[in-house]
Write an enzyme that holds these catalytic residues in place. Structure first.
Site, PDB file in Angstrom:
ATOM      1  N   CYS A  25     144.677 -15.329 -31.016  1.00 21.68           N
ATOM      2  CA  CYS A  25     144.143 -16.248 -30.179  1.00 21.68           C
ATOM      3  C   CYS A  25     142.956 -17.121 -30.520  1.00 21.68           C
ATOM      4  O   CYS A  25     142.769 -17.966 -29.847  1.00 21.68           O
ATOM      5  CB  CYS A  25     143.818 -15.419 -28.873  1.00 21.68           C
ATOM      6  SG  CYS A  25     144.903 -14.182 -28.439  1.00 21.68           S
ATOM      7  N   HIS A  74     139.366 -19.289 -24.547  1.00 21.54           N
ATOM      8  CA  HIS A  74     140.648 -18.732 -24.559  1.00 21.54           C
ATOM      9  C   HIS A  74     141.107 -18.253 -23.168  1.00 21.54           C
ATOM     10  O   HIS A  74     140.125 -17.501 -22.432  1.00 21.54           O
ATOM     11  CB  HIS A  74     140.684 -17.469 -25.402  1.00 21.54           C
ATOM     12  CG  HIS A  74     142.132 -16.617 -25.621  1.00 21.54           C
ATOM     13  ND1 HIS A  74     143.256 -17.465 -25.709  1.00 21.54           N
ATOM     14  CD2 HIS A  74     142.576 -15.433 -25.494  1.00 21.54           C
ATOM     15  CE1 HIS A  74     144.214 -16.559 -25.693  1.00 21.54           C
ATOM     16  NE2 HIS A  74     143.663 -15.392 -25.508  1.00 21.54           N
ATOM     17  N   ASN A 109     148.745 -16.407 -20.830  1.00 19.47           N
ATOM     18  CA  ASN A 109     147.876 -16.314 -22.322  1.00 19.47           C
ATOM     19  C   ASN A 109     149.003 -16.612 -23.426  1.00 19.47           C
ATOM     20  O   ASN A 109     150.120 -16.121 -23.453  1.00 19.47           O
ATOM     21  CB  ASN A 109     147.540 -14.842 -22.637  1.00 19.47           C
ATOM     22  CG  ASN A 109     146.873 -14.514 -24.076  1.00 19.47           C
ATOM     23  OD1 ASN A 109     147.086 -15.265 -24.840  1.00 19.47           O
ATOM     24  ND2 ASN A 109     146.297 -13.278 -23.960  1.00 19.47           N
TER      25      ASN A 109
HETATM   26  N1  ACO Z   1     151.379  -4.577 -12.003  1.00 21.24           N
HETATM   27  C1  ACO Z   1     150.846  -3.655 -11.309  1.00 21.24           C
HETATM   28  N2  ACO Z   1     150.416  -2.644 -11.822  1.00 21.24           N
HETATM   29  C2  ACO Z   1     149.808  -2.809 -13.074  1.00 21.24           C
HETATM   30  C3  ACO Z   1     150.356  -3.826 -14.018  1.00 21.24           C
HETATM   31  C4  ACO Z   1     151.226  -4.624 -13.369  1.00 21.24           C
HETATM   32  N3  ACO Z   1     151.579  -5.752 -13.952  1.00 21.24           N
HETATM   33  N4  ACO Z   1     149.758  -3.664 -15.144  1.00 21.24           N
HETATM   34  C5  ACO Z   1     149.200  -2.465 -14.976  1.00 21.24           C
HETATM   35  N5  ACO Z   1     149.172  -1.859 -13.897  1.00 21.24           N
HETATM   36  C6  ACO Z   1     148.447  -0.836 -13.290  1.00 21.24           C
HETATM   37  C7  ACO Z   1     148.424   0.204 -14.432  1.00 21.24           C
HETATM   38  O1  ACO Z   1     149.335   1.090 -14.659  1.00 21.24           O
HETATM   39  C8  ACO Z   1     147.045   0.780 -13.907  1.00 21.24           C
HETATM   40  O2  ACO Z   1     147.517   1.867 -12.890  1.00 21.24           O
HETATM   41  P1  ACO Z   1     146.930   3.341 -12.788  1.00 21.24           P
HETATM   42  O3  ACO Z   1     145.523   3.209 -12.222  1.00 21.24           O
HETATM   43  O4  ACO Z   1     147.525   3.998 -11.734  1.00 21.24           O
HETATM   44  O5  ACO Z   1     147.024   3.842 -14.217  1.00 21.24           O
HETATM   45  C9  ACO Z   1     146.268  -0.071 -12.893  1.00 21.24           C
HETATM   46  O6  ACO Z   1     147.171  -1.241 -12.820  1.00 21.24           O
HETATM   47  C10 ACO Z   1     144.902  -0.658 -13.841  1.00 21.24           C
HETATM   48  O7  ACO Z   1     145.370  -0.700 -15.125  1.00 21.24           O
HETATM   49  P2  ACO Z   1     144.317  -1.523 -16.017  1.00 21.24           P
HETATM   50  O8  ACO Z   1     144.894  -1.545 -17.451  1.00 21.24           O
HETATM   51  O9  ACO Z   1     142.941  -0.655 -15.950  1.00 21.24           O
HETATM   52  O10 ACO Z   1     143.969  -2.907 -15.375  1.00 21.24           O
HETATM   53  P3  ACO Z   1     142.859  -4.173 -15.988  1.00 21.24           P
HETATM   54  O11 ACO Z   1     142.350  -4.441 -14.700  1.00 21.24           O
HETATM   55  O12 ACO Z   1     142.024  -3.496 -17.050  1.00 21.24           O
HETATM   56  O13 ACO Z   1     143.793  -5.303 -16.144  1.00 21.24           O
HETATM   57  C11 ACO Z   1     144.588  -6.528 -18.312  1.00 21.24           C
HETATM   58  C12 ACO Z   1     144.740  -5.114 -17.138  1.00 21.24           C
HETATM   59  C13 ACO Z   1     144.917  -7.350 -17.179  1.00 21.24           C
HETATM   60  C14 ACO Z   1     145.507  -6.318 -19.346  1.00 21.24           C
HETATM   61  C15 ACO Z   1     143.031  -6.667 -18.616  1.00 21.24           C
HETATM   62  O14 ACO Z   1     142.736  -5.299 -19.104  1.00 21.24           O
HETATM   63  C16 ACO Z   1     142.984  -7.594 -19.700  1.00 21.24           C
HETATM   64  O15 ACO Z   1     142.926  -8.755 -19.435  1.00 21.24           O
HETATM   65  N6  ACO Z   1     142.545  -7.265 -20.735  1.00 21.24           N
HETATM   66  C17 ACO Z   1     142.129  -8.296 -21.992  1.00 21.24           C
HETATM   67  C18 ACO Z   1     143.241  -8.730 -22.783  1.00 21.24           C
HETATM   68  C19 ACO Z   1     142.768  -9.383 -23.775  1.00 21.24           C
HETATM   69  O16 ACO Z   1     141.725 -10.148 -23.922  1.00 21.24           O
HETATM   70  N7  ACO Z   1     143.503  -9.542 -25.261  1.00 21.24           N
HETATM   71  C20 ACO Z   1     143.188 -10.256 -26.203  1.00 21.24           C
HETATM   72  C21 ACO Z   1     143.497 -11.553 -26.332  1.00 21.24           C
HETATM   73  S1  ACO Z   1     145.526 -11.457 -26.070  1.00 21.24           S
HETATM   74  C22 ACO Z   1     145.836 -11.746 -28.089  1.00 21.24           C
HETATM   75  O17 ACO Z   1     145.215 -11.806 -28.875  1.00 21.24           O
HETATM   76  C23 ACO Z   1     147.442 -12.108 -28.089  1.00 21.24           C
END
Ligand code: ACO
Length: 325
Positions: free
Chosen positions: A113, A252, A282
């Site tokens: 990214c 980003h 993204n």
């Molecule tokens: N729909 C519904 N529920 C979901 C989904 C979905 N699509 N995805 C995950 N959940 C659930 C999980 O299973 C979890 O359930 P549980 O509590 O029963 O276990 C719950 O939602 C919470 O999951 P988390 O992973 O804690 O959710 P979070 O609030 O952290 O959001 C996300 C997830 C959006 C991925 C976030 O962590 C994020 O944006 N992280 C950073 C990503 C990033 O910056 N990446 C680097 C750049 S990308 C690159 O380089 C290609």
């Protein structure tokens, strides 16, 4: 040393739109979850016969037109991508041929990214020391090809697109400062395990779904906020500016909550943050690239404005630069 600036921008987004409602039919998710947790409403998907180079070339042609340059004026082409058409040759070579930029040297870089900012930084070095005159830097991705459409943790996040800029010597303004960083110790938080020399493609790697993005989103979230905040502070200091002197921030676009947390930490109001995450999700290296292009076209960047690009991604890498328009 020559001063280097952006003299043209262009973008290309594939036509097909995949909405959160569409995703509700594919995995156990909801528009409400995706919107509140990420800020994404829809994303673009390339057609099956459209590869990363096809997206990149369209963005590149627009950037060249905007810069009023011909392909043969280019000395350097850098494509930042983690989704090349094939392992080799580079997407940049394909562009050099497709554009008929016969004079240009061309190579890809893999900085996820942060790739577009890494690319700008590399091109700046070549131009400022006089090795090359005109450079084309592109962030282009077809992430839909490495997204596991059965995994709700990741498939709601990604999209396809391409953005490009032409860099050249400028008389006033231009790139004021750059900052790159890498922390390889945390590379396991985000990767695509198979398809390289570690795990070449086999029936087993396909069966185990190892040709898709694997991400520990929660851990990355905190590191992303910290890294992007730190990068903004460092690059502003290097430019001799306070963060309040910035006119626009192009972060980003991985997650709206990450962006807002960074904005809060560096004390900047929402109106100074450029967002296109709701439309595209993204797109890795293509995020900052398309956002820069759209911000220019929408008149959000005026002559003399100081614009910060700030990106974080797999590696883990971070890249930031401040450009005076
Ligand atoms: N729909 C519904 N529920 C979901 C989904 C979905 N699509 N995805 C995950 N959940 C659930 C999980 O299973 C979890 O359930 P549980 O509590 O029963 O276990 C719950 O939602 C919470 O999951 P988390 O992973 O804690 O959710 P979070 O609030 O952290 O959001 C996300 C997830 C959006 C991925 C976030 O962590 C994020 O944006 N992280 C950073 C990503 C990033 O910056 N990446 C680097 C750049 S990308 C690159 O380089 C290609």
């Amino acid at each position: 040393m020559r001063q280097v600036g952006v003299i043209g921008v262009g973008e290309y987004l594939p036509k097909r739109v995949l909405t959160n409602a569409d995703l509700e039919k594919m995995v156990d998710t909801s528009d409400e979850w995706i919107t509140t947790r990420t800020g994404i409403k829809e994303r673009r998907l390339a057609a099956p016969d459209e590869a990363t180079s096809d997206l990149a070339i369209k963005a590149a042609q627009k950037a060249l037109e905007d810069a009023k340059l011909k392909p043969e004026d280019l000395d350097l082409i850098i494509v930042a991508t983690i989704t090349p058409d094939m392992q080799f040759p580079s997407v940049a070579s394909m562009l050099q041929n497709g554009l008929s930029a016969s004079k240009a040297v061309a190579f890809d870089i893999s900085a996820a990214c942060a790739g577009f900012v890494y690319g700008i930084t590399i091109a700046q070095q070549f131009i400022s020391c006089g090795t090359y005159k005109n450079a084309l830097v592109i962030g282009a991705e077809k992430l839909s090809g490495i997204t596991d459409w059965q995994d709700r943790n990741t498939c709601v996040l990604f999209g396809d697109g391409a953005g490009a800029c032409v860099l050249s010597e400028v008389k006033t303004g231009g790139i004021l400062s750059t900052y790159l960083s890498c922390d390889g110790s945390k590379m396991d938080l985000l990767n695509m395990p198979a398809g390289g020399s570690r795990n070449p493609a086999s029936h087993e790697t396909v069966d185990r779904r190892l040709h898709y993005i694997k991400m520990q989103g929660n851990d990355l979230f905190k590191i992303a906020v910290r890294s992007m905040t730190e990068a903004a502070e460092i690059v502003a200091k290097k430019a001799g500016l306070g963060l309040e002197d910035l006119d626009l921030i192009i972060p980003h676009q991985a997650n709206m909550r990450i962006i807002m947390a960074v904005a809060k930490k560096i004390g900047l109001p929402e109106e100074k943050i450029y967002l296109n995450i709701a439309k595209y999700g993204n797109m890795s290296s293509a995020c900052t690239a398309t956002a820069l292009c759209e911000a220019v076209k929408e008149g959000r960047i005026k002559k003399g404005d100081k614009v910060l690009l700030d990106a974080f991604g797999a590696g883990l890498v971070c890249g930031a630069c401040i450009i005076e328009w």
